[in-house]
Design an enzyme around this catalytic site. Structure first.
Site, PDB file in Angstrom:
ATOM      1  N   GLY A 111       0.830  -1.213   0.000  1.00 31.00           N
ATOM      2  CA  GLY A 111       0.000   0.000   0.000  1.00 31.00           C
ATOM      3  C   GLY A 111       0.858   1.254   0.000  1.00 31.00           C
ATOM      4  O   GLY A 111       1.902   1.295   0.656  1.00 31.00           O
ATOM      5  N   GLY A 122      -0.761  -9.668  -5.863  1.00 32.00           N
ATOM      6  CA  GLY A 122       0.069 -10.125  -6.980  1.00 32.00           C
ATOM      7  C   GLY A 122       1.370 -10.713  -6.507  1.00 32.00           C
ATOM      8  O   GLY A 122       2.431 -10.446  -7.074  1.00 32.00           O
ATOM      9  N   THR A 138       4.915   2.015   5.947  1.00 35.06           N
ATOM     10  CA  THR A 138       3.506   1.634   6.117  1.00 35.06           C
ATOM     11  C   THR A 138       2.849   2.549   7.143  1.00 35.06           C
ATOM     12  O   THR A 138       3.439   2.848   8.188  1.00 35.06           O
ATOM     13  CB  THR A 138       3.302   0.182   6.590  1.00 35.06           C
ATOM     14  N   ASP A 180       0.654   1.646   8.954  1.00 41.10           N
ATOM     15  CA  ASP A 180       0.317   0.810  10.116  1.00 41.10           C
ATOM     16  C   ASP A 180       1.440   0.818  11.163  1.00 41.10           C
ATOM     17  O   ASP A 180       1.203   0.473  12.327  1.00 41.10           O
ATOM     18  CB  ASP A 180       0.058  -0.641   9.672  1.00 41.10           C
ATOM     19  N   ARG A 233     -23.194  14.114  21.068  1.00 40.35           N
ATOM     20  CA  ARG A 233     -23.120  12.792  20.437  1.00 40.35           C
ATOM     21  C   ARG A 233     -21.901  11.979  20.884  1.00 40.35           C
ATOM     22  O   ARG A 233     -20.904  12.533  21.355  1.00 40.35           O
ATOM     23  CB  ARG A 233     -23.008  12.955  18.913  1.00 40.35           C
ATOM     24  N   MET A 247      -7.364   3.205  10.075  1.00 39.30           N
ATOM     25  CA  MET A 247      -6.704   2.024   9.496  1.00 39.30           C
ATOM     26  C   MET A 247      -5.679   1.452  10.474  1.00 39.30           C
ATOM     27  O   MET A 247      -5.583   1.884  11.619  1.00 39.30           O
ATOM     28  CB  MET A 247      -6.049   2.409   8.172  1.00 39.30           C
TER      29      MET A 247
HETATM   30  O1  F6P Z   1      -1.342  -1.604   5.159  1.00 39.61           O
HETATM   31  C1  F6P Z   1      -1.796  -0.336   4.823  1.00 39.61           C
HETATM   32  C2  F6P Z   1      -3.291  -0.307   4.716  1.00 39.61           C
HETATM   33  O2  F6P Z   1      -3.677   1.023   4.457  1.00 39.61           O
HETATM   34  C3  F6P Z   1      -4.020  -0.861   5.923  1.00 39.61           C
HETATM   35  O3  F6P Z   1      -4.053   0.052   7.010  1.00 39.61           O
HETATM   36  C4  F6P Z   1      -5.379  -1.150   5.325  1.00 39.61           C
HETATM   37  O4  F6P Z   1      -6.036  -2.158   6.049  1.00 39.61           O
HETATM   38  C5  F6P Z   1      -5.029  -1.642   3.936  1.00 39.61           C
HETATM   39  O5  F6P Z   1      -3.740  -1.130   3.657  1.00 39.61           O
HETATM   40  C6  F6P Z   1      -5.977  -1.189   2.882  1.00 39.61           C
HETATM   41  O6  F6P Z   1      -5.630  -1.810   1.678  1.00 39.61           O
HETATM   42  P1  F6P Z   1      -6.226  -1.361   0.282  1.00 39.61           P
HETATM   43  O7  F6P Z   1      -5.481  -0.131  -0.151  1.00 39.61           O
HETATM   44  O8  F6P Z   1      -5.973  -2.520  -0.589  1.00 39.61           O
HETATM   45  O9  F6P Z   1      -7.679  -1.056   0.462  1.00 39.61           O
END
Ligand code: F6P
Length: 364
Positions: free
Chosen positions: A13, A80, A140, A142, A177, A184
């Site tokens: 990603g 891929g 990443t 993440d 609220r 993510m």
């Molecule tokens: O690993 C990076 C990430 O953005 C994750 O946080 C998320 O779950 C995933 O990739 C989303 O993947 P895609 O871009 O295939 O929707």
């Protein structure tokens, strides 16, 4: 030193700061060593495709504008796997030899891979198979790459998530609220935990720590008892339902990705407390945009160090950020290993110290 030809690709990603890393590699390789640098397009695909899909970089292509540019100018893929390449008829094919042959056809001496833990695992396998000297650069949003405090892209994504909370807080207050923000992070909660602390969340849910709906309800009640009429919940996309079910959504091509835990919580909380709930799913907004300062810096340091490693003959290494320094670690200690949040680490302790509901662990 004899002229080398090095390849570079971005895999997995995308995120903010990839172009800054590409820029740094090209500057260091050309200015520092007089080498030639070839950008491989679309991750491993560029070497698997025939004709090969690549460009040769020169310094005119890597101006300071690259620092400000989100995404990756090389393109990337997060599917891929060359060892099980998805074919149009639904079957998979081992195309790993195409990759190795492509590397040889381009006459490369080494490959720099900018990727996350999954990409590093696949690329490591490919490079071992073809005797390809590889150096990895972690990226990443993440932030789950082992051995490094920071992966490229995390800091920018964190700023985006924190800004989202900043924007949700006033509207939550106006309407009394419970606002739920789903961020993510795949299987880890680094983004959710840090954004939640920085944004002043009342509840932070991460995959590493079990939670209960009762616990969330009790926290919202406590917030009200303290005189506040709204609450902020940050949930990592990889969190499961109370019964342990992963929330996923199918996308085009039948690919499953995390998504939906925010909506699940909203519905459950709506039944358990008298409060309007609203859900915001931040999604890919976290991956795009202008790279923040930290990502530009870390990416630049990573790029320069990666090239230096090749110059020193240190291959099968991954650059990393540890204690404010760029260092390098063996690829075997990174490839395919996920760095989770330490439920008893500094940030988890900080969150609990601030009274944030973080789940149901001992000490929670
Ligand atoms: O690993 C990076 C990430 O953005 C994750 O946080 C998320 O779950 C995933 O990739 C989303 O993947 P895609 O871009 O295939 O929707």
């Amino acid at each position: 030193m004899a002229e080398k030809r090095i390849g570079i690709l971005t895999s997995g990603g995308d995120c903010a700061g990839l172009n800054a890393a590409l820029r740094a590699v090209v500057h260091r390789a050309i200015r520092g060593y007089g080498w030639r640098v070839f950008g491989i397009r679309d991750g491993s695909l560029g070497l698997m495709n025939r004709p090969l899909d690549f460009c040769e970089f020169d310094l005119s292509l890597v101006s300071g504008e690259m620092l400000r540019l989100g995404g990756t100018i090389l393109g990337t893929i997060n599917k891929g796997d060359p060892f099980a390449y998805p074919m149009p008829d639904g079957t998979t094919r081992d195309r790993s030899q195409d990759f190795v042959d492509g590397y040889k056809e381009l006459g490369l001496d080494a490959l720099i891979v900018i990727g996350g833990d999954g990409s590093m695992r696949i690329l490591n396998k490919l490079c071992k198979m073809g005797n390809v000297p590889m150096v990895g650069i972690p990226k990443t949003i993440d932030n789950d790459v082992a051995q490094t405090d920071y992966a490229i892209g995390y800091a920018t994504a964190l700023s985006v998530a924190c800004e989202a909370i900043d924007r949700l807080a006033p509207t939550a207050a106006s309407h009394h609220r419970v606002m739920i923000l789903e961020v993510m992070g795949r299987d880890v909660g680094h983004l959710a935990l840090s954004a939640g602390i920085a944004g002043g969340a009342d509840v932070i849910l991460i995959p590493e720590i079990a939670y209960s709906l009762d616990g969330i309800v009790a926290k919202v009640a406590a917030v009200r008892a303290e005189g506040r009429n709204h609450a902020l919940v940050v949930v990592a996309e990889g969190c499961k339902t109370e019964k342990g079910l992963a929330m996923t959504q199918l996308h085009t091509g039948g690919e499953a990705r995390y998504g939906g835990i925010g909506q699940y919580l909203a519905e459950k909380l709506g039944q358990l407390i008298e409060a309007e709930t609203r859900v915001t799913v931040l999604g890919h907004v976290q991956r795009g945009g202008t790279p923040g300062m930290r990502d530009r810096l870390v990416a630049s340091a990573f790029g320069v160090h990666a090239v230096d490693l090749i110059a020193q003959g240190k291959i099968d290494r991954v650059v990393a950020w540890q204690h404010g320094q760029v260092v390098d670690v063996p690829l075997s200690e990174v490839a395919g290993i996920t760095r989770a949040v330490d439920p008893y680490g500094t940030l988890a302790h900080t969150a609990r110290g601030l009274g944030i509901y973080l789940g149901e662990m001992a000490g929670g």
